[in-house]
Motif scaffolding. Structure first.
Motif, PDB file in Angstrom:
ATOM      1  N   PHE A 290      63.767  -8.724 120.821  1.00 30.81           N
ATOM      2  CA  PHE A 290      64.968  -9.493 121.131  1.00 30.81           C
ATOM      3  C   PHE A 290      65.797  -9.668 119.858  1.00 30.81           C
ATOM      4  O   PHE A 290      65.287 -10.135 118.844  1.00 30.81           O
ATOM      5  CB  PHE A 290      64.603 -10.841 121.749  1.00 30.81           C
ATOM      6  N   ALA A 291      67.062  -9.285 119.926  1.00 29.70           N
ATOM      7  CA  ALA A 291      67.922  -9.272 118.742  1.00 29.70           C
ATOM      8  C   ALA A 291      69.030 -10.313 118.867  1.00 29.70           C
ATOM      9  O   ALA A 291      69.496 -10.625 119.962  1.00 29.70           O
ATOM     10  CB  ALA A 291      68.532  -7.883 118.565  1.00 29.70           C
ATOM     11  N   ARG A 292      69.473 -10.809 117.726  1.00 28.08           N
ATOM     12  CA  ARG A 292      70.570 -11.766 117.702  1.00 28.08           C
ATOM     13  C   ARG A 292      71.873 -11.050 118.061  1.00 28.08           C
ATOM     14  O   ARG A 292      72.079  -9.897 117.713  1.00 28.08           O
ATOM     15  CB  ARG A 292      70.678 -12.399 116.320  1.00 28.08           C
ATOM     16  N   THR A 293      72.742 -11.770 118.773  1.00 30.94           N
ATOM     17  CA  THR A 293      74.005 -11.171 119.214  1.00 30.94           C
ATOM     18  C   THR A 293      75.235 -11.850 118.640  1.00 30.94           C
ATOM     19  O   THR A 293      76.322 -11.268 118.673  1.00 30.94           O
ATOM     20  CB  THR A 293      74.113 -11.244 120.749  1.00 30.94           C
ATOM     21  N   GLY A 294      75.083 -13.087 118.154  1.00 29.16           N
ATOM     22  CA  GLY A 294      76.246 -13.855 117.734  1.00 29.16           C
ATOM     23  C   GLY A 294      76.991 -14.482 118.900  1.00 29.16           C
ATOM     24  O   GLY A 294      78.010 -15.150 118.712  1.00 29.16           O
ATOM     25  N   LEU A 295      76.480 -14.297 120.110  1.00 28.33           N
ATOM     26  CA  LEU A 295      77.143 -14.819 121.314  1.00 28.33           C
ATOM     27  C   LEU A 295      76.587 -16.189 121.703  1.00 28.33           C
ATOM     28  O   LEU A 295      75.406 -16.478 121.490  1.00 28.33           O
ATOM     29  CB  LEU A 295      76.932 -13.871 122.489  1.00 28.33           C
ATOM     30  N   GLN A 296      77.437 -17.004 122.317  1.00 21.91           N
ATOM     31  CA  GLN A 296      76.967 -18.234 122.947  1.00 21.91           C
ATOM     32  C   GLN A 296      76.864 -18.061 124.461  1.00 21.91           C
ATOM     33  O   GLN A 296      76.038 -18.710 125.099  1.00 21.91           O
ATOM     34  CB  GLN A 296      77.906 -19.395 122.617  1.00 21.91           C
ATOM     35  N   PHE A 297      77.679 -17.151 125.013  1.00 19.36           N
ATOM     36  CA  PHE A 297      77.677 -16.895 126.452  1.00 19.36           C
ATOM     37  C   PHE A 297      77.261 -15.456 126.722  1.00 19.36           C
ATOM     38  O   PHE A 297      77.872 -14.519 126.215  1.00 19.36           O
ATOM     39  CB  PHE A 297      79.068 -17.139 127.052  1.00 19.36           C
ATOM     40  N   CYS A 298      76.242 -15.294 127.520  1.00 22.04           N
ATOM     41  CA  CYS A 298      75.818 -13.970 127.963  1.00 22.04           C
ATOM     42  C   CYS A 298      74.932 -14.133 129.187  1.00 22.04           C
ATOM     43  O   CYS A 298      73.948 -14.884 129.159  1.00 22.04           O
ATOM     44  CB  CYS A 298      75.068 -13.225 126.860  1.00 22.04           C
ATOM     45  N   GLY A 299      75.283 -13.427 130.253  1.00 22.48           N
ATOM     46  CA  GLY A 299      74.515 -13.509 131.486  1.00 22.48           C
ATOM     47  C   GLY A 299      73.537 -12.369 131.625  1.00 22.48           C
ATOM     48  O   GLY A 299      72.660 -12.185 130.785  1.00 22.48           O
ATOM     49  N   ILE A 300      73.698 -11.554 132.643  1.00 25.78           N
ATOM     50  CA  ILE A 300      72.728 -10.507 132.964  1.00 25.78           C
ATOM     51  C   ILE A 300      73.321  -9.121 132.717  1.00 25.78           C
ATOM     52  O   ILE A 300      74.521  -8.893 132.918  1.00 25.78           O
ATOM     53  CB  ILE A 300      72.262 -10.637 134.434  1.00 25.78           C
ATOM     54  N   MET A 301      72.481  -8.210 132.237  1.00 27.93           N
ATOM     55  CA  MET A 301      72.800  -6.789 132.135  1.00 27.93           C
ATOM     56  C   MET A 301      71.869  -6.082 133.120  1.00 27.93           C
ATOM     57  O   MET A 301      70.646  -6.105 132.937  1.00 27.93           O
ATOM     58  CB  MET A 301      72.550  -6.265 130.723  1.00 27.93           C
ATOM     59  N   MET A 302      72.423  -5.453 134.141  1.00 30.71           N
ATOM     60  CA  MET A 302      71.596  -4.864 135.194  1.00 30.71           C
ATOM     61  C   MET A 302      71.908  -3.377 135.328  1.00 30.71           C
ATOM     62  O   MET A 302      73.039  -2.996 135.592  1.00 30.71           O
ATOM     63  CB  MET A 302      71.827  -5.581 136.524  1.00 30.71           C
TER      64      MET A 302
END
Length: 391
Positions: A290-302
């Motif tokens: 699991f890597a850092r993204t810098g994001l606060q909002f992220c849902g699902i990648m399908m």
């Protein structure tokens, strides 16, 4: 000139979507990346990609070719540089190669021998899965300008409530009555034969492609793109659906990317914000962690051909691979490998024979077939993803 889009160095960052397609066939904005370049260049464009994808997505090579990094989206300034490329010239953005001139006799490319042309203009590039939704607003605006330039929208029925009507464009065959559209914050593009049902509430930037629908009472916040032959309902915010996928019922989907031939059961809900508002960590296929993204909002990648049952709940920043089938109570893991079957209570392997049977039924409903090429690609993905499953 013959143009070829190549996957570039970010292909693995874009898994699970690039398991089943070249980078060029990712949809962002209104069009896929390939379609954008084809419109700008006025030419059919082929791709160079992974060997196991090349039968479905073949490359056509000529004596002289211009190779284009598919991670970069075209604009007028960049397209002009690409068109003007000569032998032993390459366009760079910082240290990234955007495009270069190549002969079919060149076996190895040494960019140290090329004349470097630096592109210092603004350009949208797609390096990570989350770029697809986070840069979607800019991409919608660029595609909207490209597709509507010099054209007039089809008339909008007076039963609809429209803000920013100058920023709304309807193609032929649209059915839309008693809907509310707000295009003051960004354009709204409605493709051919789209149905927007009564009571739908839509805020731009928003694009919906041909033969798709928005169900009654849906609440759609931009920037959102609904690809061809998709259905959406419930609450949707900053989402990209590629094509032939359904999120037809109530439930929340936000800051998400959904591949092709996916289905989300009624009242599926996907978190896009951690309870502690912390930075998002997302599964990284390259590092297998699991890597850092810098994001606060992220849902699902399908990924393509994945499904979930009614009342499914997904944690913030969940990655679902290709041909997964998720169901049951509780929250499943935030990384669900391709060809997984189950949920929070545990996963087993979804064998390709069963996965193909389901895909064939789903595709037949749209008068399409799961081809031998498709099956070969999915078989290869099954093997590639084996190490992530507990077979």
């Amino acid at each position: 000139m013959n143009y070829i889009l190549f996957d570039g160095p970010f292909r693995d960052n874009l898994l699970p979507f690039t398991y089943t397609r070249p980078v060029a066939d990712i949809r962002i904005g209104i069009l896929t990346i390939r379609e954008k370049w084809e419109m700008h260049l006025g030419s059919t464009i082929t791709t160079i990609t992974e060997d196991y994808l090349s039968e479905k997505y073949p490359m056509v090579e000529m004596p002289e070719n211009i190779m284009i990094n598919a991670s970069y989206l075209p604009n007028e300034e960049l397209v002009e540089l690409v068109r003007d490329l000569k032998e032993n010239q390459a366009v760079f953005k910082d240290e990234d190669v955007i495009a270069f001139f190549a002969n079919d006799t060149q076996e190895d490319i040494d960019f140290g021998t090329f004349e470097a042309i630096e592109f210092d203009g603004q350009v949208i590039n797609v390096e990570h899965t989350w770029d697809i939704f986070s840069k979607n607003g800019e991409a919608i605006q660029e595609d909207f300008d490209l597709l509507t330039k010099g054209r007039v929208s089809q008339p909008i029925s007076s039963t609809n409530n429209i803000l920013g009507v100058h920023n709304v464009f309807l193609e032929e065959g649209v059915t839309m009555e008693f809907a509310t559209l707000n295009a003051d914050l960004g354009p709204i593009y409605i493709g051919k034969d789209v149905v927007i049902m009564e009571g739908a509430l839509i805020r731009g930037p928003f694009a919906i492609c041909e033969h798709s629908s928005v169900r009654m009472g849906a609440k759609v916040y931009g920037p959102t793109t609904i690809g061809p032959y998709c259905n959406i309902g419930g609450e949707v915010k900053n989402v990209v659906l590629f094509a032939h996928s359904n999120k037809s019922h109530d439930g929340f989907l936000g800051n998400a990317v959904i591949g092709e031939w996916c289905n989300m059961g009624a009242d599926t809900n996907c978190s896009n914000l951690k309870n502690n508002y912390a930075e998002i960590r997302l599964w990284d296929y390259k590092t297998e962690s699991f890597a850092r993204t810098g994001l606060q909002f992220c849902g699902i990648m399908m990924g393509d051909h994945s499904k979930c049952g009614i009342n499914t709940m997904f944690n913030t920043a969940t990655v679902v691979g290709v041909s997964a089938n998720i169901f049951g109570s509780g929250f499943p893991r935030t990384f669900i490998p391709s060809f997984s079957w189950g949920g929070a209570a545990g996963m087993t392997t979804y064998l390709t024979k069963k996965a193909f049977e389901a895909a064939e039924v789903v595709m037949a409903r749209r008068q399409l077939q799961l081809t031998d090429e498709d099956k070969a690609i999915l078989e290869h993905v099954f093997e590639l993803s084996r190490k992530f499953r507990r077979d």
